[in-house]
Design an enzyme around this catalytic site. Structure first.
Site, PDB file in Angstrom:
ATOM      1  N   GLU A 108      53.667  61.704  62.624  1.00  0.00           N
ATOM      2  CA  GLU A 108      52.935  60.503  63.063  1.00  0.00           C
ATOM      3  C   GLU A 108      52.962  60.482  64.586  1.00  0.00           C
ATOM      4  OE1 GLU A 108      54.876  57.192  61.076  1.00  0.00           O
ATOM      5  OE2 GLU A 108      53.070  56.804  59.910  1.00  0.00           O
ATOM      6  N   HIS A 157      56.761  60.777  65.619  1.00  0.00           N
ATOM      7  CA  HIS A 157      57.640  60.429  64.490  1.00  0.00           C
ATOM      8  C   HIS A 157      57.662  61.593  63.513  1.00  0.00           C
ATOM      9  CE1 HIS A 157      58.311  57.893  60.605  1.00  0.00           C
ATOM     10  NE2 HIS A 157      59.436  58.478  61.005  1.00  0.00           N
ATOM     11  N   SER A 192      61.253  55.830  64.193  1.00  0.00           N
ATOM     12  CA  SER A 192      60.500  55.731  62.932  1.00  0.00           C
ATOM     13  C   SER A 192      59.838  54.372  62.796  1.00  0.00           C
ATOM     14  CB  SER A 192      61.440  55.961  61.751  1.00  0.00           C
ATOM     15  OG  SER A 192      62.453  54.978  61.758  1.00  0.00           O
ATOM     16  N   ASN A 207      55.845  54.011  57.141  1.00  0.00           N
ATOM     17  CA  ASN A 207      56.960  53.112  56.819  1.00  0.00           C
ATOM     18  C   ASN A 207      56.501  51.671  56.637  1.00  0.00           C
ATOM     19  OD1 ASN A 207      58.849  55.091  56.695  1.00  0.00           O
ATOM     20  ND2 ASN A 207      59.529  54.866  58.811  1.00  0.00           N
TER      21      ASN A 207
END
Ligand code: T1G
Length: 703
Positions: free
Chosen positions: A451, A439, A418, A489
């Protein structure tokens, strides 16, 4: 001997020919035969030509992938949208023809495409075609008769379910419901021509839906249906309008019902919600395009996948592939972990079946696609391997070293990390060009966003392969380059930073969560942290601690909660308290005390904080970081960032995504507010260079 005339072009996108007295009107407006201006003028000309006495019937058929995907959404808001004749005028011409008209459907008949078929007298669909009225998904309601004709054709209850949910059904289900007259395996045009020559007696009155009276309510409680629409749902306004319109089909003659539907459609089409949802629709389509990769690049064939790790992510990822019909080996060298993973998979599928989302046959089909294995050698038969092991670079490098030795040449080697550095992982093996980040978002079998993290040396065909396989398993892929946290993130960090700071300045977790959920977030930051687990962020902060600038403000609240073992729902306490067995967040005075103590120790004044500041501090933090990501080339487009946040982080789709929202506020206004925060809170709020440049250039968008 069949007599066929030459094919003539009635408009740039509509062709016309006559076969044995039957006019064939072919829609040819790639990519989906949208009901744009030239389709309307061509259809109108085709109907006019079919008034000739030599014509005994008409078949309307679509060229390319499908019959018709509805109104041409690209033309909305452009002069082409108001070119005469309008959709309803063309539909009226079809109905006035008084000759049997057959819609020969393949691929799809959606939205205005199905509405076109509903003004035909008969509908013949090829097996596998998707049929429905999905307008609510783009913030609209069917605006060309669907809310009045579908209930008259299949009954109010079934019609309301399809229209309100924007659902599509297969051709065979459509035949069961009565939406189509026949479902055929062969060419629907041939079937239509045969039908017209054999089954429609000369001069017989072909069925016209409009001749039917208002339908019965079918036991539908429309008030209950309206109350059941969740206030937070992205297309709430459209759903309510659709319910009202279908109700009108039970109380009004069709002319009045059509007028009510039209008025509702006109109200919706230019609404901010509908425009934002159309933005998201096109943004998701755009996201799979890679500007610097030749579109002719061929993806590698992916016939079998191996997933390493049978924890929450690994099992979810294996299910995601099984849901897309891709066989997956689920590999874990710990027998207990593997057993738990297999049990979790079965439990999840059976829960879906219990909710009616899957048949028991589908459950068994999907479970059969997932092969558990204790033997890492199994990866040798995989075309794609996704590692979903512990989020630690050392552990991941060990796994990749084994994959490097065991996998056949050309296998795509993906990490589900991640936030870790995919380039560093790639450099650790002999085939860095085959390495990419995939991801997934938890739960991986549910969340749409994927992702796709492109490394410095990732081969183009590995990128194209990853995007293609993502689409095959019904994910919405967004390409990201490598940086700490990729797109989602990385943006989450300043968003959480501001939320944490707001606590120390006087807000409470429940106040911040409530204000942001009112803004439209599916879940506030603190409830989200408790769900995901505070320990994950804590581990990342500890890893990054050595490089954290010491002169910058830092909130210790989360660390103190973690030091006290409060990791969120998993420990029944985090930012909130959770009663035994409950996931309901309960405000906890202990947390209040921790916040007050940290604020006092850090000399932070308490104050009244307006809701608007809570929204701006958190949402503009997302926007500013998104602009930095865009400026650095980590994301290809601002709309890609919108897709990440709408499909992966619960950002309200009816606001279009953080970057679209900023554009709707006005970039100059956004920069003004960010500069105000910079004046108070320092360099955390330094404006993104791309935002400053866009404002200097007087631009209204980030691109
Ligand atoms: N208008 C314009 N472009 C469209 C479009 C549409 N309705 N649908 C798709 N496209 C573009 C899409 O952006 C992409 O473009 C390309 O087509 C291929 O799409 C009066 C008012 C039809 C099942 O909601 O569900 O009718 O990126 O990759 O996988 O009441 O597209 O290639 O340049 O999805 O084969 C209602 C939405 C409209 C259907 C095809 N209709 N589309 O799937 O291709 S409102 C919909 C889809 C309406 C009426 C109201 C799917 C598809 P590009 P794709 P696909």
């Amino acid at each position: 001997m069949s007599e066929t005339t030459q094919i003539v072009d009635l408009s740039p996108t509509v062709q016309y020919e006559v076969r044995d007295g039957v006019a064939v009107i072919r829609l040819a407006n790639p990519p989906v035969n949208g009901l744009g201006d030239t389709i309307r003028t061509g259809l109108s000309a085709g109907i006019a030509a079919s008034r000739d006495d030599a014509i005994c019937g008409v078949v309307i058929v679509g060229d390319g992938k499908g019959f018709c995907g509805g109104a041409d959404l690209r033309q909305f808001g452009t002069p082409a949208a108001v070119v005469k004749p309008s959709v309803s005028e063309v539909f009226a011409q079809i109905q006035a023809l008084r000759k049997p008209v057959v819609a020969a459907i393949h691929g799809f008949a959606l939205g205005g495409g199905l509405e076109l078929a509903l003004v035909c007298n008969y509908r013949i669909a090829q097996t596998g075609a998707r049929i429905g009225l999905p307008e609510v998904n783009v913030g609209l309601l069917p605006g060309a008769g669907g809310t009045q004709r579908l209930p008259r054709l299949i009954g109010t209850a079934e019609a309301l379910t399809l229209i309100q949910n924007g659902a599509t059904v297969t051709a065979s289900r459509a035949a069961e419901l009565g939406i189509v007259d026949y479902c055929v395996t062969g060419d629907p045009l041939d079937a239509a021509l045969t039908f017209l020559s054999n089954s429609v007696p000369e001069g017989s009155a072909a069925p016209v839906i409009d001749d039917r009276p208002p339908v019965s309510r079918d036991g539908v409680d429309f008030d209950a249906a309206r109350k059941a629409v969740r206030p937070s749902t992205r297309n709430r306004v459209a759903q309510l309008a659709a319910i009202d319109a279908v109700e009108a089909a039970t109380t009004h003659p069709i002319e009045d019902g059509l007028a009510l539907e039209r008025a509702a459609f006109v109200r919706l089409v230019d609404s901010p919600e509908a425009q934002a949802l159309r933005h998201v629709f096109f943004a998701e389509k755009e996201a799979v395009k890679v500007a610097d990769i030749d579109r002719a690049t061929v993806p590698r064939p992916i016939n079998r996948v191996a997933v390493i790790g049978s924890g929450t992510m690994g099992t979810g990822i294996a299910m995601a592939f099984a849901n897309g019909g891709v066989p997956a080996d689920l590999i874990d060298q710990n027998v207990d972990a593997l057993d738990r993973g297999v049990a979790t998979i079965r439990r999840n599928y059976e829960a879906s079946a219990a909710k009616g989302r899957l048949t028991t046959h589908q459950v068994e089909q999907r479970i059969a696609l997932i092969e558990p294995s204790l033997d890492l050698d199994t990866v040798s038969s995989a075309d794609l391997v996704v590692e979903a092991v512990f989020e630690d670079m050392t552990v991941k490098k060990e796994v990749f070293a084994k994959l490097d030795a065991l996998c056949k040449p050309g296998t795509v080697l993906a990490s589900n990390t991640s936030r870790l550095d995919v380039d560093e992982l790639a450099r650790s093996i002999s085939r860095p060009q085959d390495v990419i980040g995939l991801h997934f978002f938890s739960p991986a079998n549910v969340m749409k966003l994927l992702e796709v993290v492109r490394g410095e040396v990732t081969a183009d065909d590995v990128v194209v392969t990853s995007l293609a396989v993502a689409q095959k398993i019904d994910k919405v892929p967004v390409l990201s380059k490598v940086c700490e946290g990729f797109i989602g993130n990385r943006m989450l960090s300043p968003y959480r930073r501001e939320a944490d700071f707001l606590l120390e300045e006087g807000a409470t977790p429940e106040r911040v969560d409530h204000v942001l959920q009112d803004f439209g977030l599916a879940m506030g930051p603190f409830a989200m942290s408790d769900l995901a687990g505070l320990d994950i962020g804590w581990a990342a902060r500890k890893r990054l601690a050595p490089s954290r600038p010491q002169h910058l403000r830092y909130s210790r609240v989360a660390d103190v909660l973690c030091e006290g073992g409060r990791f969120g729902q998993k420990t029944a306490a985090g930012y909130y308290r959770y009663e035994a067995g409950s996931r309901l967040p309960v405000p906890d005075p202990v947390v209040e005390q921790v916040i007050r103590r940290c604020a006092q120790e850090d000399g932070i004044e308490q104050r009244e904080i307006a809701d608007a500041e809570i929204v701006d501090r958190c949402i503009l933090a997302l926007v500013n970081e998104g602009a930095k990501i865009l400026g650095e080339g980590i994301a290809q487009r601002a709309s890609d960032i919108d897709v990440v946040y709408v499909d992966g982080y619960g950002f309200p789709a009816h606001r279009g995504g953080p970057m679209y929202y900023a554009q709707s506020l006005g970039l100059q206004e956004v920069l003004r507010r960010i500069r105000q925060f910079e004046a108070v809170h320092g360099e955390y709020w330094s404006p993104a260079p791309l935002l400053e440049q866009a404002v200097r250039d007087g631009k209204t968008s980030f691109q």
